[in-house]
Every structure is written in C-alpha cells, then in structure tokens.
Design an enzyme around this catalytic site. Structure first.
Site, PDB file in Angstrom:
ATOM      1  N   CYS A  15      -3.293   0.591  23.823  1.00 31.74           N
ATOM      2  CA  CYS A  15      -2.899   1.917  23.182  1.00 31.74           C
ATOM      3  C   CYS A  15      -1.510   1.981  22.855  1.00 31.74           C
ATOM      4  O   CYS A  15      -1.464   1.009  21.725  1.00 31.74           O
ATOM      5  CB  CYS A  15      -3.115   2.902  24.386  1.00 31.74           C
ATOM      6  N   ARG A  49      -2.166   3.785  29.001  1.00 28.48           N
ATOM      7  CA  ARG A  49      -3.484   4.622  29.204  1.00 28.48           C
ATOM      8  C   ARG A  49      -4.671   3.498  28.800  1.00 28.48           C
ATOM      9  O   ARG A  49      -5.834   3.758  29.331  1.00 28.48           O
ATOM     10  CB  ARG A  49      -3.566   5.462  28.112  1.00 28.48           C
TER      11      ARG A  49
END
Lengths: 401, 310
Positions: free
Chosen positions: B260, B265
């Site tokens: 990411c 995330r």
C-alpha cells in the site's frame, strides 16, 4: 430589562435544546470520541465561567488594580484540583514517567522564548480587548458587543501566527525542549513541587484579601439559596474547583480543555483557501495542544464544545439577569479588535490560550504551562500600568472630559 | 494400587478439568474470532488480548479488559532503521506482556484493525502462529456496548525469545523488482484507492505526499483494502473473498506480494490472503513510499502526473 418570566423560560428552553441535541448527536461521526459528552462539558464550562466570572483578565485586573486577590484563589484552586485529577490518571496510563514517553494528548508543549513572547502578547491583548479568548466566548452569552470584535481579531491574529510559524518553528521551536515535570521529579516530586508553588502563591496573595464581609443570617432560606446559585457571583473557589474537576474529567473522557482549536482551524482553512499561508506548516501537526488543522467538516469536536459553552453561558447569564448588551465607547471597538489580533497570534504560536496552555498545561505538569502563565501575568501587568499612565496623561490634558 | 482408587483419582481429575472444559477452548479454530467468542473468555490467562491502534490515546481511554497496549509507531517498528521491530525488542515486548509460546494472542485495534493486522504479520514472521484477529476490531466491540476498562492490566512477565522464523512472509524492494523484471513469478496486489493506483493523486486526501512519483508498480492489480470487509468492519465470507481476488486473477496459484502506501493497510489484505484464504502471500512493507521514491525502478502512471510539475 428582561421580562421576569423569560429569565426562567429561556434558560430552561436552552437546557432542553442542549439535551435534545446531545441525545441526537450521540452517534455522530467526526465529532470526537463522545459528542454528547463534549456538548455537556462545553455547556457546563460555559455555566461555570459565567456563574463564577472565571475570567483570567478580570482575576488579574482585580488583583493589580483593585488590590483584591479573592478571584485569584479560584485559579489556584482550579490548578490544584486539576493537577491532582491529572496525576491520578497519569499514574495508571504512564506507569513510569521517566521512561521518555509523554501521556497521550496532554498539553505539554515546547519551552522557548517564543512561548514567552506569545504569553506577553496574549496578556497585552487581554488588557486591550478586556478579556481572554475563553472569557470573550462566555461574554458572548452575556451579550457583550465587544467580544465579536475581539474574536474576529483573534481569527486575523491566527493567520499572522500561521504566517510566522514556519520561521519560528525551524529556527527555535523545533530545538526547544518539551519539559514534563514528572519525567524529571517523578509523580510524587512533581505533585509536591507544584502544590508547594501554588501554596506559596496562595500565602502571598493573602496580603490582598479584603476584610471578610459580615455573614448573611438568612443565607439558608430557599430564596437566598436560589439567589446564591442562580443570580449572585459564585465564590471563586467554587468556580475554580468546578473548572479543575471539569478539566480532568474532560481529559479522561475525550480531550483536555481548550477553546482555540476551532477558531484556529477555521482561520487556517480560510487563510489557506485565500493563499495567504502555505498548505503545510512545518512540524505543527506533531504537537499535542490546541492543534489546528484544515477542516472541511461543518462541525468538529472543539466546535461543538465552544458553541455549547456560549449556549451554557447564555442560559446562566439570562437566569442571573446578566444578559445586558450595552453600547461601548467608540474607541473600545478597535482596541478589542487589536487585542484580539495579539491574542490570536499568541495563542497560535503558543499552541493554545489561557485555557489550553495555562490551565490544561499546568494541570498536566507541563513547564510550558507555567512559562506561558508567567508571561501572560507579566503582559497584563505591564499593559495595565501603561494604560493607567496614558489615562492619567489624557485626563491631565482634558481635565473636563 | 486398587482399581477403586484409580477410578477415584480419574474422577477427581475429570472434576478438576471440568471448569476448564466449561470455559471453552482457549485456542481459536480459525484466524479470526468473534466479539462474543472473546467476551466469553475474558480473564482466561491462556489468552492475551493486545490492542494495536492507529490513534494514540485510544487505549488509555478504554480498552478490552485485561488487554495490553502495543504502540505501532514505536513498539512494532524500528523507526531508526525503517524496519520491523528487532528480535530483541519484540522478544522483550511480548515477554513483558506475559506472552509465551502457548499463549493465544488476540489482536484488535481501531480503523478496521489496520495496525492490529500489522501486529499479526509480525507475530507470524517471528514464528508465533497462535495469533488471531478480533473480527470487526475495537469499533464493533464498542458498538455492541461490551465491557471496556480504563485500568492497566499487569501480567506476570515471561521469558519468550523469538527470532525471524518465516522470512518468506516479507518482500523487499529487490524481490519486487525481480517480479517486475520477469525473473520471478508472483502476482502484485495494490490495495490503495483507485485514485492513488492510477496516479491521479500522490497520497490519500489530507495525507502528506511522501512519494515524489504517483502511480503503481508495473503489473500490479488494484483491489482497495475496504473491499474485503462488510459495513460493520467484519471480514466477508471466505467464498466471497476468494471470488473477489479470483476476478482479477489472484487465485493462489502464484505467490502474491501485497503493498500500500506505508505498508500498514496492506497488512490487513495480507491477513486475508495468507491467514484466511491460505495463499502464499508476502507483505511488501516498503510499499509505495519506498518504490515511488526509489531510483532506477519503473512505475506505471496512467494519469501521467509529474510531482511539482505543471
């Protein structure tokens, strides 16, 4: 004069409205961890400030000009109660204060000459505008016509603060130490030290206590009690104890008390849209304090807090018959605006005002709170002295006026 | 020894074991546990609940009773080397939390378990397999009005020494470059928003731009992280998740490398791929803030934005 029934009906309606809003915004997103609590705390803060006239400028003016230290005790009590509450929480959140970790989002700021200059500017601004920022907010509830000018001035002052921030941060603030007393002295040492200083100030101020008024024999009749609660100014220590307690309960539940985050954020958002300040301000978002951010939201946590503060103060003021908009001498409007500018600039570079830095900072055992507080007191003292000299000269020149 | 005393002793042993059986299994039978599963087992010393939240100060103002707090920014990463927590630091952290080889670690946090999933990845890397996520995380627990505590929990410290046991769970820049240049077969999965993936923006709105190029790693596919959760933050059914990735050609036949912006995330999507679907998945924690800034590596930027350019 307000029609007597309105003195009861309007505050009751305001309280009902606040409760109704509190019930509705309980689940609202983006207004902090507990919007209903924030609303309640703001309203309570407004009531406390209005009922006990907890105004930093009035406290200092009464001390320096009227030689009356009674109101000063309210502030000392607020700081003592706040400190004891904060340290109880710190003990459970940061077991070892010497480990180099600061308690979460407590208002502990960097200490440098910038903080001193900010405090002086803030103090002078208080004298010029007649109140500090939190008191201007509660005075809105009393119908003050000067407070809107001071608050607009503060917005402009914030913009000046942002414009000067990058230079001050890079050259000074980024190198300034962030001193937390328990990190140096342990919790016990910090509490002893702080209470000793507050105690010494309390002893010193005893010299300016007026003679004790005679006790009212009828004080416990219902009418007299209602009068004492809703109409007459609360004793300073009652307001102080309330503010101190609200301070640590707010820190426990949501975030430390502060009244400038919303003003500053609105000023920052506006100034950025108008290309007056750069989009990124170095290091600003890394500090705990009345941090300002660019906001798009209609409502924020601190926005709810200060609107509720004004509503709470309005309810208390109307109930007390203290809602009295009054026309002021013409020269006071530009002075309020100018004082607001000085306070806005000071609150921006100090990362808060007399509530965020002085009250919430000292309660959190931050050296920054003490330094800012001392500078504010010095600023008020100097500006009062200058003001009196100017007044004397003016009255000598125009003996009739 | 008589048969009578033997059977008596067996009965006694059974009786003693009864409370344990009644309390239920301490070992979860999958990679995620529900809020009700955990609520029934609070206080079980074989389970250690660990909060890893994105926002500092959350834990102190209320956490699942008995939970300990791991701070992502300082406990789970090495801020000096930009690396995962060192074996010494991580061993010390888990030992002080009273975790040993037999402990079932239940992780949870705010923001859909983003940092909690990073924690799960670190535990897995260090060879502690017995780690699960609380489905729906902190938000779901609170929404259900379950018990929250503000008291710090103290657990008897252990001496649990860990070292990186599964280096294959982590991808480095050089590994990803080999895939891009065709030397190794692997699927690349970018879980950022489509606007970031397509290079229209350099960072999510409101977040500072930390990479001087926009776009994605050549050949990467885009499945934003939030596609794997329902509205209440719980993971979708395994079959739904399998279909979601199969639709873009990720079906477990090749290893997957997921990334990411800063790698946190993507730990959430890594958890789905590795722990829920059982695919061979690696987390590229350098992510776009490393790749987008690295000299001499290619990018794919459909939007053609140039940083600082006009």
């Amino acid at each position: 004069m307000i029609f007597p029934a309105l003195r009861v009906l309007v505050p009751v309606a305001l309280v009902i409205a606040l409760v109704a809003i509190g019930l509705r915004i309980g689940d609202a997103l983006g207004i902090g961890p507990d919007p209903a609590f924030t609303l309640l705390a703001g309203a309570l803060f407004g009531v406390l400030l209005q009922r006990s006239r907890f105004c930093f400028y009035c406290i200092l003016r009464e001390l320096f000009e009227d030689r009356d230290s009674r109101a000063s005790y309210g502030l000392l009590v607020a700081l003592a109660v706040g400190s004891l509450g904060y340290v109880a929480m710190f003990g459970s959140w940061v077991a070892d204060p010497g480990a180099g970790r600061l308690p979460p989002d407590a208002h502990i700021g960097p200490v440098s000459w910038v903080l001193v200059v900010a405090g002086l500017a803030f103090g002078i601004g208080m004298t010029l505008s007649g109140s500090c920022i939190s008191a201007h907010l509660y005075r809105l509830g009393e119908g003050s016509v000067l407070s809107p000018f001071a608050l607009v001035g503060a917005l402009a002052g914030f913009v000046l603060g942002f414009a000067s921030w990058d230079h001050l941060y890079v050259e000074t603030i980024s190198r300034a130490p962030t001193e937390w007393l328990p990190a140096r002295f342990g919790y016990g040492g910090a509490v002893l030290l702080q209470l000793a200083v507050l105690g010494a100030l309390a002893l010193l101020l005893m010299r300016r206590l007026p003679a004790r008024p005679a006790r009212d024999a009828a004080a416990w009749r219902l009418r007299a009690v209602l009068d004492a609660v809703f109409v007459r100014r609360w004793p300073a220590w009652v307001g102080g104890a309330g503010v101190g307690m609200l301070g640590f309960i707010a820190y426990f539940r949501t975030s430390p008390l502060g009244v400038t985050a919303e003003l500053g954020s609105r000023a920052r958002t506006l100034a950025e849209r108008l290309d007056l300040i750069p989009g990124r301000l170095a290091g600003l978002d890394g500090f705990s304090g009345c941090a300002t951010v660019v906001i798009d939201a209609l409502m924020t946590e601190n926005g709810v807090f200060i609107l509720a503060l004004v509503a709470g103060s309005l309810a208390a003021a109307i109930g007390a018959g203290a809602f009295r908009p009054r026309r002021q001498p013409l020269h006071r409007y530009p002075l309020a605006l100018l004082g607001g500018v000085l306070m806005g600039w000071g609150a921006m570079v100090a990362l808060g005002c007399t509530v965020g830095v002085l009250l919430s900072g000292i309660s959190a055992f931050a050296l920054s709170g003490w330094v800012f507080g001392a500078a504010v007191v010095a600023g008020v003292w100097v500006s009062l002295a200058v003001r009196n000299r100017v007044r004397m000269r003016l009255s000598a020149r125009h003996p009739a006026g | 020894m008589s048969t009578l005393s033997k059977s008596l002793r067996r009965t006694a042993a059974l009786l003693l074991a009864l409370p344990l059986l009644a309390a239920g299994q301490a070992v979860a039978d999958g990679p995620v546990v529900s809020t009700s599963w955990l609520a029934e087992r609070l206080g079980d010393e074989r389970i250690r609940v660990v909060e890893v939240s994105v926002e500092p100060g959350r834990f102190e103002r209320g956490h699942i009773p008995g939970a300990v707090n791991f701070r992502w920014h300082t406990d789970l990463v090495d801020p000096v080397r930009r690396d995962i927590a060192s074996p010494e630091a991580f061993s010390k952290l888990v030992s002080e939390a009273g975790i040993d080889a037999d402990t079932t670690v239940v992780l949870y946090g705010d923001h859909n378990n983003w940092f909690a999933a990073w924690g799960a990845w670190i535990f897995d890397l260090y060879g502690h397999d017995n780690v699960v996520l609380l489905d729906g995380g902190r938000d779901k627990w609170q929404r259900e009005n379950r018990e929250m505590s503000r008291r710090p929990a103290r657990h008897a410290a252990t001496d649990y020494q860990l070292d990186v046991a599964k280096p294959e769970l982590r991808a480095r820049l050089a590994d990803v470059l080999e895939v891009v240049e065709g030397e190794h077969r692997a699927a690349l999965l970018d879980i950022r928003s489509p606007a970031e993936f397509e290079g229209r923006i350099f960072a999510p709105p409101g977040i500072q731009e930390l990479a001087i190029r926009a776009g994605h790693i050549p050949g990467a596919k885009n499945v934003p992280w939030d596609r794997v959760v329902r509205d209440d933050g719980t993971f979708r059914d395994t079959e739904e998740l399998r279909r979601l990735y199969a639709d873009i050609g990720i079906d477990g036949s090749d290893p997957v490398i997921v990334y990411c912006r800063i790698g946190e995330r993507s730990a959430h999507s890594w958890f789905v791929l590795s722990r829920i679907l059982g695919y061979e998945a690696r987390q590229y924690d350098g992510s776009w803030t490393e790749w987008g800034n690295a000299v001499g590596v290619p990018i794919d930027n459909p939007a053609g934005t140039v940083w600082g350019g006009t």
